[in-house]
Design a protein around this motif. Sequence first.
Motif, PDB file in Angstrom:
ATOM      1  N   ALA A   1       0.982  -1.112   0.001  1.00 55.39           N
ATOM      2  CA  ALA A   1      -0.154  -0.045   0.063  1.00 55.39           C
ATOM      3  C   ALA A   1       0.870   1.308  -0.052  1.00 55.39           C
ATOM      4  CB  ALA A   1      -0.865  -0.094   1.411  1.00 55.39           C
ATOM      5  N   ASP A   2       2.009   1.178   0.528  1.00 48.73           N
ATOM      6  CA  ASP A   2       2.774   2.273   0.631  1.00 48.73           C
ATOM      7  C   ASP A   2       3.500   2.674  -0.594  1.00 48.73           C
ATOM      8  OD1 ASP A   2       2.614   2.480   3.249  1.00 48.73           O
ATOM      9  OD2 ASP A   2       4.470   1.427   3.830  1.00 48.73           O
ATOM     10  N   LEU A   3       3.415   1.739  -1.741  1.00 45.77           N
ATOM     11  CA  LEU A   3       3.910   1.946  -3.012  1.00 45.77           C
ATOM     12  C   LEU A   3       3.103   3.099  -3.789  1.00 45.77           C
ATOM     13  CD1 LEU A   3       4.602  -1.511  -4.392  1.00 45.77           C
ATOM     14  CD2 LEU A   3       6.232   0.122  -3.373  1.00 45.77           C
ATOM     15  N   GLY A   4       1.601   3.180  -3.342  1.00 45.58           N
ATOM     16  CA  GLY A   4       0.678   4.372  -3.874  1.00 45.58           C
ATOM     17  C   GLY A   4      -0.212   3.522  -4.700  1.00 45.58           C
ATOM     18  N   ALA A   5      -1.450   3.725  -4.523  1.00 44.35           N
ATOM     19  CA  ALA A   5      -2.616   3.359  -5.217  1.00 44.35           C
ATOM     20  C   ALA A   5      -2.709   3.948  -6.759  1.00 44.35           C
ATOM     21  CB  ALA A   5      -3.771   3.860  -4.708  1.00 44.35           C
ATOM     22  N   THR A   6      -1.845   5.141  -6.911  1.00 38.54           N
ATOM     23  CA  THR A   6      -1.467   5.554  -8.494  1.00 38.54           C
ATOM     24  C   THR A   6      -0.621   4.976  -9.221  1.00 38.54           C
ATOM     25  OG1 THR A   6      -0.139   7.316  -7.869  1.00 38.54           O
ATOM     26  CG2 THR A   6      -2.536   7.902  -7.686  1.00 38.54           C
ATOM     27  N   ARG A   7       0.149   3.803  -8.641  1.00 35.60           N
ATOM     28  CA  ARG A   7       1.196   3.458  -9.049  1.00 35.60           C
ATOM     29  C   ARG A   7       1.220   1.918  -9.226  1.00 35.60           C
ATOM     30  NH1 ARG A   7       6.100   4.624  -5.475  1.00 35.60           N
ATOM     31  NH2 ARG A   7       7.223   3.426  -6.880  1.00 35.60           N
ATOM     32  N   ALA A   8       0.487   1.228  -8.363  1.00 35.88           N
ATOM     33  CA  ALA A   8       0.235  -0.120  -8.550  1.00 35.88           C
ATOM     34  C   ALA A   8      -0.967  -0.578  -7.670  1.00 35.88           C
ATOM     35  CB  ALA A   8       1.646  -0.790  -7.761  1.00 35.88           C
ATOM     36  N   SER A   9      -1.349  -1.739  -8.023  1.00 35.64           N
ATOM     37  CA  SER A   9      -2.639  -2.324  -7.581  1.00 35.64           C
ATOM     38  C   SER A   9      -2.041  -3.853  -7.038  1.00 35.64           C
ATOM     39  CB  SER A   9      -3.702  -2.699  -8.548  1.00 35.64           C
ATOM     40  OG  SER A   9      -4.309  -1.319  -8.904  1.00 35.64           O
ATOM     41  N   PHE A  10      -2.683  -4.189  -6.030  1.00 31.18           N
ATOM     42  CA  PHE A  10      -2.364  -5.640  -5.444  1.00 31.18           C
ATOM     43  C   PHE A  10      -3.494  -6.174  -4.852  1.00 31.18           C
ATOM     44  CE2 PHE A  10      -1.647  -2.600  -1.958  1.00 31.18           C
ATOM     45  CZ  PHE A  10      -2.434  -3.334  -0.844  1.00 31.18           C
ATOM     46  N   VAL A  11      -3.193  -7.576  -4.910  1.00 27.56           N
ATOM     47  CA  VAL A  11      -4.475  -8.524  -4.155  1.00 27.56           C
ATOM     48  C   VAL A  11      -3.751  -9.622  -3.568  1.00 27.56           C
ATOM     49  CG1 VAL A  11      -6.453 -10.060  -4.790  1.00 27.56           C
ATOM     50  CG2 VAL A  11      -6.007  -8.068  -6.210  1.00 27.56           C
ATOM     51  N   ASP A  12      -4.337  -9.796  -2.057  1.00 28.02           N
ATOM     52  CA  ASP A  12      -3.883 -10.920  -1.346  1.00 28.02           C
ATOM     53  C   ASP A  12      -4.151 -12.311  -1.837  1.00 28.02           C
ATOM     54  OD1 ASP A  12      -3.324 -12.905   0.421  1.00 28.02           O
ATOM     55  OD2 ASP A  12      -4.434 -11.759   2.094  1.00 28.02           O
ATOM     56  N   GLN A  13      -3.540 -12.933  -2.394  1.00 27.03           N
ATOM     57  CA  GLN A  13      -3.725 -14.557  -2.794  1.00 27.03           C
ATOM     58  C   GLN A  13      -3.466 -15.545  -2.132  1.00 27.03           C
ATOM     59  OE1 GLN A  13      -4.843 -15.005  -6.390  1.00 27.03           O
ATOM     60  NE2 GLN A  13      -5.512 -12.789  -6.205  1.00 27.03           N
ATOM     61  N   SER A  14      -3.121 -15.200  -0.859  1.00 26.47           N
ATOM     62  CA  SER A  14      -2.610 -16.144   0.099  1.00 26.47           C
ATOM     63  C   SER A  14      -3.403 -17.557   0.075  1.00 26.47           C
ATOM     64  CB  SER A  14      -2.128 -15.797   1.398  1.00 26.47           C
ATOM     65  OG  SER A  14      -1.557 -14.776   1.533  1.00 26.47           O
TER      66      SER A  14
END
Length: 183
Positions: free
Chosen positions: A85-98
């Motif tokens: 999240a610290d990478l910034g929402a305008t730069r990257a999206s992420f999803v927990d796939q655990s």
Amino acid sequence: MPVTYAARHVLEDHISGFEATPNPHHLAILRAVSVFSVLAHLGHEADIDEALTNLEDVHVRVCGPGEWLVLSETVATDTIARQLADLGATRASFVDQSDGRVVLRIQGPKVRAILAKCTALDLHAELFEIGQSTNCQICHVAANLARTGQDAFEIIVMRSFAGFLFDEVREMGREFALTAGFA
């Protein structure tokens, strides 16, 4: 009436009856791995790639241009989520796939011969280097394959296909007395 659920790994029923002591050729199932899918937004691929490689105690697996899997056996899921999240929402999206991915580690002196029965990739040591990863088909299942050591690879597969892939890899390794168990 309350219902109690028992947390079980998707491969627990597939592993019963296997040797507890690993042979030189061994397929290990990792139990508690944090896995995140990360997608860089257009124009931020290079800086997100650099930021991911600077994260501590995580492994970064390339999936395609601007797309990675980030995994860790030691860092908690919520900690990785905060770092991403610290990478910034305008730069990257992420999803927990655990909960949706299974990580298998296969190793041994003839590991390439076992995997050659399962995938069309050229896994020669000079072509598929330590640290390299790619999305590919393994036993007709979409997976991510990473070379983690001289004779060691990790396979990340969707949970729903893990049982089939596990059984197929185990069958391909029978010639080399491949053992299997939880890591």
